[in-house]
Design a protein around this motif. Sequence first.
Motif, PDB file in Angstrom:
ATOM      1  N   PRO A 123       0.819  -1.209   0.000  1.00 15.32           N
ATOM      2  CA  PRO A 123       0.000   0.000   0.000  1.00 15.32           C
ATOM      3  C   PRO A 123       0.851   1.256   0.000  1.00 15.32           C
ATOM      4  CG  PRO A 123      -0.854  -1.588   1.590  1.00 15.32           C
ATOM      5  CD  PRO A 123       0.452  -2.120   1.081  1.00 15.32           C
ATOM      6  N   GLY A 124       0.422   2.249  -0.791  1.00 12.59           N
ATOM      7  CA  GLY A 124       1.108   3.522  -0.805  1.00 12.59           C
ATOM      8  C   GLY A 124       2.398   3.520  -1.586  1.00 12.59           C
ATOM      9  N   ALA A 125       2.668   2.485  -2.383  1.00 12.47           N
ATOM     10  CA  ALA A 125       3.938   2.405  -3.099  1.00 12.47           C
ATOM     11  C   ALA A 125       4.109   3.559  -4.064  1.00 12.47           C
ATOM     12  CB  ALA A 125       4.029   1.076  -3.847  1.00 12.47           C
ATOM     13  N   SER A 126       3.021   4.087  -4.603  1.00 15.04           N
ATOM     14  CA  SER A 126       3.105   5.249  -5.485  1.00 15.04           C
ATOM     15  C   SER A 126       2.960   6.523  -4.676  1.00 15.04           C
ATOM     16  CB  SER A 126       1.995   5.197  -6.544  1.00 15.04           C
ATOM     17  OG  SER A 126       1.967   6.400  -7.274  1.00 15.04           O
ATOM     18  N   LEU A 127       3.852   7.472  -4.900  1.00 15.28           N
ATOM     19  CA  LEU A 127       3.789   8.741  -4.180  1.00 15.28           C
ATOM     20  C   LEU A 127       3.134   9.828  -5.012  1.00 15.28           C
ATOM     21  CD1 LEU A 127       7.334   8.895  -2.542  1.00 15.28           C
ATOM     22  CD2 LEU A 127       5.239   7.889  -1.672  1.00 15.28           C
ATOM     23  N   GLY A 128       2.553   9.460  -6.150  1.00 15.77           N
ATOM     24  CA  GLY A 128       1.999  10.468  -7.048  1.00 15.77           C
ATOM     25  C   GLY A 128       0.910  11.304  -6.431  1.00 15.77           C
ATOM     26  N   ASN A 129       0.164  10.769  -5.472  1.00 18.40           N
ATOM     27  CA  ASN A 129      -0.925  11.504  -4.869  1.00 18.40           C
ATOM     28  C   ASN A 129      -0.597  11.996  -3.463  1.00 18.40           C
ATOM     29  OD1 ASN A 129      -2.749  11.175  -7.057  1.00 18.40           O
ATOM     30  ND2 ASN A 129      -3.033   9.050  -6.434  1.00 18.40           N
ATOM     31  N   ALA A 130       0.671  11.886  -3.073  1.00 19.83           N
ATOM     32  CA  ALA A 130       1.049  12.340  -1.745  1.00 19.83           C
ATOM     33  C   ALA A 130       1.214  13.847  -1.735  1.00 19.83           C
ATOM     34  CB  ALA A 130       2.368  11.678  -1.331  1.00 19.83           C
ATOM     35  N   LYS A 131       0.793  14.481  -0.650  1.00 22.13           N
ATOM     36  CA  LYS A 131       0.984  15.921  -0.533  1.00 22.13           C
ATOM     37  C   LYS A 131       1.012  16.332   0.931  1.00 22.13           C
ATOM     38  CE  LYS A 131      -3.923  16.552  -1.615  1.00 22.13           C
ATOM     39  NZ  LYS A 131      -4.858  17.206  -2.538  1.00 22.13           N
ATOM     40  N   GLY A 132       1.715  17.410   1.197  1.00 21.90           N
ATOM     41  CA  GLY A 132       1.776  17.913   2.558  1.00 21.90           C
ATOM     42  C   GLY A 132       0.532  18.711   2.875  1.00 21.90           C
ATOM     43  N   ASP A 133       0.158  18.741   4.149  1.00 22.61           N
ATOM     44  CA  ASP A 133      -1.005  19.536   4.517  1.00 22.61           C
ATOM     45  C   ASP A 133      -0.549  20.936   4.876  1.00 22.61           C
ATOM     46  OD1 ASP A 133       0.080  19.452   7.026  1.00 22.61           O
ATOM     47  OD2 ASP A 133      -1.755  18.786   8.032  1.00 22.61           O
ATOM     48  N   ARG A 134      -1.484  21.787   5.300  1.00 19.64           N
ATOM     49  CA  ARG A 134      -1.173  23.187   5.540  1.00 19.64           C
ATOM     50  C   ARG A 134      -0.277  23.381   6.763  1.00 19.64           C
ATOM     51  NH1 ARG A 134      -6.426  26.814   3.794  1.00 19.64           N
ATOM     52  NH2 ARG A 134      -6.919  25.667   1.910  1.00 19.64           N
ATOM     53  N   GLN A 135      -0.247  22.393   7.656  1.00 21.90           N
ATOM     54  CA  GLN A 135       0.654  22.509   8.788  1.00 21.90           C
ATOM     55  C   GLN A 135       2.083  22.116   8.405  1.00 21.90           C
ATOM     56  OE1 GLN A 135      -2.562  21.149   9.187  1.00 21.90           O
ATOM     57  NE2 GLN A 135      -3.116  23.173   9.923  1.00 21.90           N
ATOM     58  N   GLY A 136       2.230  21.475   7.241  1.00 23.12           N
ATOM     59  CA  GLY A 136       3.561  21.149   6.755  1.00 23.12           C
ATOM     60  C   GLY A 136       4.214  19.982   7.454  1.00 23.12           C
ATOM     61  N   LYS A 137       3.482  19.209   8.254  1.00 23.00           N
ATOM     62  CA  LYS A 137       4.133  18.099   8.946  1.00 23.00           C
ATOM     63  C   LYS A 137       3.514  16.748   8.636  1.00 23.00           C
ATOM     64  CE  LYS A 137       1.521  18.396  13.295  1.00 23.00           C
ATOM     65  NZ  LYS A 137       1.624  18.489  14.763  1.00 23.00           N
ATOM     66  N   THR A 138       2.309  16.726   8.117  1.00 16.31           N
ATOM     67  CA  THR A 138       1.725  15.452   7.743  1.00 16.31           C
ATOM     68  C   THR A 138       1.803  15.288   6.229  1.00 16.31           C
ATOM     69  OG1 THR A 138      -0.530  16.252   7.394  1.00 16.31           O
ATOM     70  CG2 THR A 138       0.085  15.690   9.640  1.00 16.31           C
ATOM     71  N   ILE A 139       1.711  14.050   5.781  1.00 14.19           N
ATOM     72  CA  ILE A 139       1.662  13.752   4.351  1.00 14.19           C
ATOM     73  C   ILE A 139       0.399  12.952   4.104  1.00 14.19           C
ATOM     74  CG2 ILE A 139       2.776  12.586   2.419  1.00 14.19           C
ATOM     75  CD1 ILE A 139       5.452  13.040   3.759  1.00 14.19           C
ATOM     76  N   THR A 140      -0.441  13.457   3.213  1.00 16.49           N
ATOM     77  CA  THR A 140      -1.723  12.818   2.929  1.00 16.49           C
ATOM     78  C   THR A 140      -1.639  12.022   1.638  1.00 16.49           C
ATOM     79  OG1 THR A 140      -2.871  14.672   3.970  1.00 16.49           O
ATOM     80  CG2 THR A 140      -4.199  13.219   2.591  1.00 16.49           C
ATOM     81  N   VAL A 141      -2.176  10.804   1.664  1.00 16.53           N
ATOM     82  CA  VAL A 141      -2.232   9.978   0.458  1.00 16.53           C
ATOM     83  C   VAL A 141      -3.668   9.500   0.257  1.00 16.53           C
ATOM     84  CG1 VAL A 141       0.151   9.183   0.654  1.00 16.53           C
ATOM     85  CG2 VAL A 141      -1.684   7.855   1.706  1.00 16.53           C
ATOM     86  N   GLU A 142      -3.977   9.079  -0.962  1.00 16.55           N
ATOM     87  CA  GLU A 142      -5.274   8.483  -1.221  1.00 16.55           C
ATOM     88  C   GLU A 142      -5.298   7.062  -0.652  1.00 16.55           C
ATOM     89  OE1 GLU A 142      -6.240   8.651  -5.321  1.00 16.55           O
ATOM     90  OE2 GLU A 142      -6.265  10.840  -5.416  1.00 16.55           O
ATOM     91  N   THR A 143      -6.460   6.641  -0.229  1.00 22.11           N
ATOM     92  CA  THR A 143      -6.554   5.324   0.396  1.00 22.11           C
ATOM     93  C   THR A 143      -6.243   4.194  -0.577  1.00 22.11           C
ATOM     94  OG1 THR A 143      -7.969   3.847   1.675  1.00 22.11           O
ATOM     95  CG2 THR A 143      -9.039   5.125  -0.072  1.00 22.11           C
ATOM     96  N   SER A 144      -5.657   3.139  -0.039  1.00 24.63           N
ATOM     97  CA  SER A 144      -5.398   1.928  -0.821  1.00 24.63           C
ATOM     98  C   SER A 144      -6.472   0.872  -0.587  1.00 24.63           C
ATOM     99  CB  SER A 144      -4.028   1.347  -0.452  1.00 24.63           C
ATOM    100  OG  SER A 144      -2.990   2.239  -0.795  1.00 24.63           O
ATOM    101  N   ILE A 145      -7.487   1.205   0.212  1.00 25.44           N
ATOM    102  CA  ILE A 145      -8.542   0.244   0.523  1.00 25.44           C
ATOM    103  C   ILE A 145      -9.285  -0.149  -0.757  1.00 25.44           C
ATOM    104  CG2 ILE A 145     -10.734  -0.082   1.735  1.00 25.44           C
ATOM    105  CD1 ILE A 145      -9.693   1.816   3.899  1.00 25.44           C
ATOM    106  N   GLN A 146      -9.518  -1.429  -0.915  1.00 27.98           N
ATOM    107  CA  GLN A 146     -10.295  -1.956  -2.036  1.00 27.98           C
ATOM    108  C   GLN A 146     -11.623  -2.490  -1.525  1.00 27.98           C
ATOM    109  OE1 GLN A 146      -7.858  -4.880  -4.000  1.00 27.98           O
ATOM    110  NE2 GLN A 146      -6.384  -3.373  -4.759  1.00 27.98           N
ATOM    111  N   THR A 147     -12.665  -2.369  -2.344  1.00 31.34           N
ATOM    112  CA  THR A 147     -13.983  -2.832  -1.917  1.00 31.34           C
ATOM    113  C   THR A 147     -14.570  -3.821  -2.915  1.00 31.34           C
ATOM    114  OG1 THR A 147     -15.074  -0.943  -3.004  1.00 31.34           O
ATOM    115  CG2 THR A 147     -14.514  -0.700  -0.677  1.00 31.34           C
ATOM    116  N   MET A 148     -15.398  -4.705  -2.378  1.00 28.11           N
ATOM    117  CA  MET A 148     -16.157  -5.655  -3.184  1.00 28.11           C
ATOM    118  C   MET A 148     -17.614  -5.582  -2.733  1.00 28.11           C
ATOM    119  SD  MET A 148     -13.588  -8.963  -3.201  1.00 28.11           S
ATOM    120  CE  MET A 148     -14.584  -9.862  -4.375  1.00 28.11           C
TER     121      MET A 148
END
Length: 343
Positions: free
Chosen positions: A29-54
């Motif tokens: 999970p999270g192997a691609s960093l293409g959707n990673a970005k820092g938040d406005r506080q500059g200390k967290t990194i947000t990514v899109e979820t890797s959760i899959q659904t059926m």
Amino acid sequence: MTLRAVLVSCVVFATGAVSTVAHAGDKRPGASLGNAKGDRQGKTITVETSIQTMVNGDRGSGKAGKLSTANSNWTPPACWYEPAFSPKEIQKRIKTLRSVGNSIPFMGGLGDILGDFFDSYYKDGHPYKDYNLDKQGKGMFWTRVVNPNRKDDPKAMECNRSPFWVDDNETPKEPLAVNPRILAEYAYDELPIPGTRIEMAPKAETKVNLPTWVWLDKAKFKKVSVTASLPNTNLSATTTAEPVSLRIDPGTKDAETYPASGECAIGKDGRIGEPWARGKSEETPSCGVKYLRSSGDGSYNLKATVRWEISWTSTNTGREGLPDGEFGADQAVVVKEIQSVNR
């Protein structure tokens, strides 16, 4: 906040999403960093979820409507933490931020400040040393994920930790770290609930003091489940919604419902209400409404709401309850006076 932190926040916020190359061959999970970005506080990194659904055991989503929880004090989670970055990915991420920060003309040199800030955290032993490269393949850095269905929820800001390390097969102590319960609650948001359009007889319009039969399509309103899982982990949960009753609100006080409570329970055959058929004109419907006054030149706004009972299971927990859900819709009902003929 220190001047350095303010400058770091400016650079992270200005650069937005930064694409990097994931570690070759890393399928976790999270192997691609293409959707990673820092938040406005500059200390967290947000990514899109890797959760899959059926849905009902099949990939994809047949999503139609969104349940409203019957418990006003509960909503599905707005954010959580997932395994996202290997040590090499964190290293590349910081190098990229340093490079991008230095390339912005009006912020010349601030990329180095940004890089030094994160290097202090992930390289120089405060608290991590050399990006944990000696643990490559033995764990992941977990980071913030925002529920795509809850992006505007203020609670999404509660996940404000910097990416933190978790060894493989270790359970994080962080309460908001993804777990079977969070997966079950995420699946709650993904349940494909059919639109609540009821069948009625008479269909086009009804008459004052005439019982109107109400029922739901048995084939359409049945148990549905969503399984949410995180790839390459042992984490999964299945959330199931089962229709249990239909509540009728006639849209006016000048009406009576069948039953008097307006709550039509599901029958033993799995049906809510009973379709009208010839020969039943003198019978009282098990589920229906009788209007006592004409709607005049307009119509009444009948609201039909289905209550869904929610439960969930996972590989390492027993069946547990989640708040019941509701989904409803309005229908216009024209009510006319019965015309009498005087001779």
